[in-house]
Design a protein around this motif. Structure first.
Motif, PDB file in Angstrom:
ATOM      1  N   LEU A 180       9.494   1.304  45.503  1.00 57.00           N
ATOM      2  CA  LEU A 180      10.304   0.094  45.373  1.00 57.00           C
ATOM      3  C   LEU A 180      11.541   0.292  46.248  1.00 57.00           C
ATOM      4  N   THR A 181      11.439  -0.120  47.478  1.00 58.49           N
ATOM      5  CA  THR A 181      12.528   0.071  48.428  1.00 58.49           C
ATOM      6  C   THR A 181      12.958  -1.283  48.984  1.00 58.49           C
ATOM      7  N   LEU A 182      14.136  -1.298  49.560  1.00 60.88           N
ATOM      8  CA  LEU A 182      14.678  -2.539  50.108  1.00 60.88           C
ATOM      9  C   LEU A 182      13.718  -3.127  51.134  1.00 60.88           C
ATOM     10  N   PRO A 183      13.237  -4.355  50.931  1.00 65.56           N
ATOM     11  CA  PRO A 183      12.333  -4.967  51.914  1.00 65.56           C
ATOM     12  C   PRO A 183      13.010  -5.092  53.269  1.00 65.56           C
ATOM     13  N   GLY A 184      12.265  -4.787  54.318  1.00 66.21           N
ATOM     14  CA  GLY A 184      12.833  -4.860  55.651  1.00 66.21           C
ATOM     15  C   GLY A 184      13.006  -6.290  56.132  1.00 66.21           C
ATOM     16  N   GLY A 185      13.580  -6.425  57.303  1.00 70.39           N
ATOM     17  CA  GLY A 185      13.780  -7.745  57.895  1.00 70.39           C
ATOM     18  C   GLY A 185      15.062  -8.394  57.429  1.00 70.39           C
ATOM     19  N   ASP A 186      15.144  -9.689  57.653  1.00 67.52           N
ATOM     20  CA  ASP A 186      16.350 -10.424  57.276  1.00 67.52           C
ATOM     21  C   ASP A 186      16.034 -11.583  56.340  1.00 67.52           C
ATOM     22  N   GLY A 187      14.868 -11.542  55.685  1.00 68.31           N
ATOM     23  CA  GLY A 187      14.480 -12.617  54.784  1.00 68.31           C
ATOM     24  C   GLY A 187      15.268 -12.609  53.492  1.00 68.31           C
ATOM     25  N   PRO A 188      15.213 -13.703  52.727  1.00 72.79           N
ATOM     26  CA  PRO A 188      15.978 -13.819  51.486  1.00 72.79           C
ATOM     27  C   PRO A 188      15.459 -12.884  50.396  1.00 72.79           C
ATOM     28  N   LEU A 189      16.399 -12.385  49.589  1.00 72.49           N
ATOM     29  CA  LEU A 189      16.082 -11.416  48.535  1.00 72.49           C
ATOM     30  C   LEU A 189      16.597 -11.886  47.192  1.00 72.49           C
ATOM     31  N   LEU A 190      15.890 -11.509  46.147  1.00 73.21           N
ATOM     32  CA  LEU A 190      16.393 -11.630  44.793  1.00 73.21           C
ATOM     33  C   LEU A 190      16.275 -10.251  44.154  1.00 73.21           C
ATOM     34  N   LEU A 191      17.415  -9.700  43.722  1.00 71.85           N
ATOM     35  CA  LEU A 191      17.457  -8.372  43.113  1.00 71.85           C
ATOM     36  C   LEU A 191      17.861  -8.546  41.657  1.00 71.85           C
ATOM     37  N   ALA A 192      16.955  -8.215  40.748  1.00 71.58           N
ATOM     38  CA  ALA A 192      17.196  -8.449  39.320  1.00 71.58           C
ATOM     39  C   ALA A 192      17.113  -7.139  38.563  1.00 71.58           C
ATOM     40  N   SER A 193      18.093  -6.894  37.698  1.00 72.30           N
ATOM     41  CA  SER A 193      18.132  -5.648  36.933  1.00 72.30           C
ATOM     42  C   SER A 193      18.664  -5.911  35.542  1.00 72.30           C
ATOM     43  N   ALA A 194      18.396  -4.955  34.676  1.00 74.64           N
ATOM     44  CA  ALA A 194      18.954  -4.980  33.320  1.00 74.64           C
ATOM     45  C   ALA A 194      19.281  -3.551  32.931  1.00 74.64           C
ATOM     46  N   GLY A 195      20.406  -3.363  32.259  1.00 72.59           N
ATOM     47  CA  GLY A 195      20.797  -2.038  31.806  1.00 72.59           C
ATOM     48  C   GLY A 195      20.904  -1.048  32.948  1.00 72.59           C
ATOM     49  N   ILE A 196      20.379   0.169  32.711  1.00 71.23           N
ATOM     50  CA  ILE A 196      20.452   1.228  33.718  1.00 71.23           C
ATOM     51  C   ILE A 196      19.574   0.918  34.920  1.00 71.23           C
TER      52      ILE A 196
END
Length: 398
Positions: A252-268
């Motif tokens: 699970l690594t940062l997707p390459g390129g310059d496209g739009p991202l949604l980064l969702a997390s909870a807790g740790i």
């Protein structure tokens, strides 16, 4: 791909195997550890064995792999296999250990199913096992070639108490080594009983920082073994100490390129997201990014100010936060809401939902809920990626 004869046999016996797979994996682990106690002491996570999660995850992965072979011939479940291979590589799993697993797994199958395991059935499922094993061995061989097999040492150059239950450790590996934003390292510690237990922790800063930061949440429990490594790190590790760590792994690594991202997390689960955002900020990125985080309260939200600062440093980023316990002082903050994460009303990045790539990390119920909301809004399932801490129970429940 399975041979035609084996495919027919596996398809016919899959319901029986799947129905008994939890009992099979329980018998497998019991006999494996009885004969090879060093594996439980020094390789497998004793906490996940005690609570049964590893058995459920193994059962799920076997059933999912076999199902894929008969339902989608010629197409292997690449995402699942990559996740398993990265975890194995971070633990130092060897090719020889697959033969050991085979011996005890098929012994358990015979004990549980008895005469139902005819030579034909045994041969078909043996083919399933070695197809999965050889695929993983190949993936792990590539990972070891890229990162190097074996443990390295890192000096703790800073310790910081982030919250009552979370500490961050800044590590300087003896051998300088970069990583991809979102990856994790394994940490091996020797416990009072002599066991050398291993746990994985996401790297929570950008590779541009040089040093590695891990953020460790203390797993609370009344003597529960699943908290033994995090408790040891909290209680014993100080600046100047040396830890045994693996090279960075994880898919699970940062997707390459310059496209739009949604980064969702909870807790740790915020830790890999911090690494991705820190990298974007360090490289001056103007990507459109929506950041979502859910937590129990602002006080429990580890690295809360850092998360806000990183989003503010990115011209194309917005932050949305939810707290189950929302204090009155934040009631008027438009970026904060009470309750659980609800993505139904937020603006997604990109011109079309299909353009978005999402990365999720956190408790399984949170990730399932977020994924369902994103898919309902038109984000393709193939564009939603996730990371779990511990056994992958999402596969088991699929």
């Amino acid at each position: 791909m399975l041979s035609p004869q084996s495919a027919t046999t596996v398809r016919a016996t899959l319901p029986v195997i799947a129905g008994a797979i939890t009992e099979i994996t329980a018998r497998f682990y019991d006999t494996l550890f009885a004969d090879n106690p060093e594996l439980l002491r020094d390789l497998f996570n004793r906490g996940n064995q005690a609570n049964g999660e590893q058995r459920v995850a193994l059962a799920g992965s076997i059933a999912a792999f076999a199902t894929a072979l008969v339902e989608r011939p010629g197409e292997l479940p690449g995402t699942m296999l990559s996740r398993i291979a990265n975890k194995h590589a971070s633990l130092g799993v060897t090719e020889e250990q697959y033969a050991v697993v085979h011996k005890y797994l098929f012994g358990a199958i015979g004990e549980v199913l008895g005469d139902a395991v005819t030579p034909e059935v045994g041969q078909a499922w043996d083919e399933v096992y070695w197809l999965m094993a050889e695929t993983l061995i190949g993936l792990e061989r590539d990972l070891y070639r890229e990162a190097g097999q074996g443990w390295i040492h890192a000096t703790v150059i800073e310790r910081r108490d982030e919250t009552a239950d979370v500490v961050s450790l800044l590590l300087r590996p003896y051998t300088p080594m970069s990583f991809l934003p979102g990856q994790y390292v394994s940490v091996q510690v020797t416990l009072p009983d002599g066991a050398r237990q291993i746990r994985q922790y996401s790297l929570s800063n950008a590779p541009e920082r040089g040093d590695w930061r891990i953020t460790v949440k203390r797993v609370r429990g009344e003597g529960a073994p699943e908290g033994e490594v995090s408790a040891w790190l909290h209680d014993h590790v100080r600046a100047g100490d040396v830890l045994a760590v693996s090279a960075p792994f994880g898919d699970l690594t940062l997707p390459g390129g310059d496209g739009p991202l949604l980064l969702a997390s909870a807790g740790i689960g915020v830790t890999p997201v911090l690494s991705m955002l820190d990298h974007l900020a360090a490289t001056g990125s103007d990507r459109r990014v929506v950041v979502v985080h859910a937590d129990r309260s602002p006080e429990a939200h580890v690295h809360r100010e850092e998360l806000a600062d990183l989003v503010a440093a990115l011209p194309g980023a917005t932050l949305h936060q939810w707290y189950e316990e929302l204090p009155a002082r934040l009631a008027d903050d438009p970026a904060v809401a009470a309750g659980r994460a609800d993505l139904s009303a937020i603006d997604l990045p990109g011109d079309l939902p299909g353009d978005v790539v999402a990365c999720l990390c956190g408790p399984l119920p949170f990730m399932r809920a977020v994924r369902a909301q994103l898919v309902e809004r038109g984000v393709p399932a193939s564009g939603v990626h996730y990371e779990v801490f511990g056994p992958d129970l999402w596969i088991a429940a699929a």
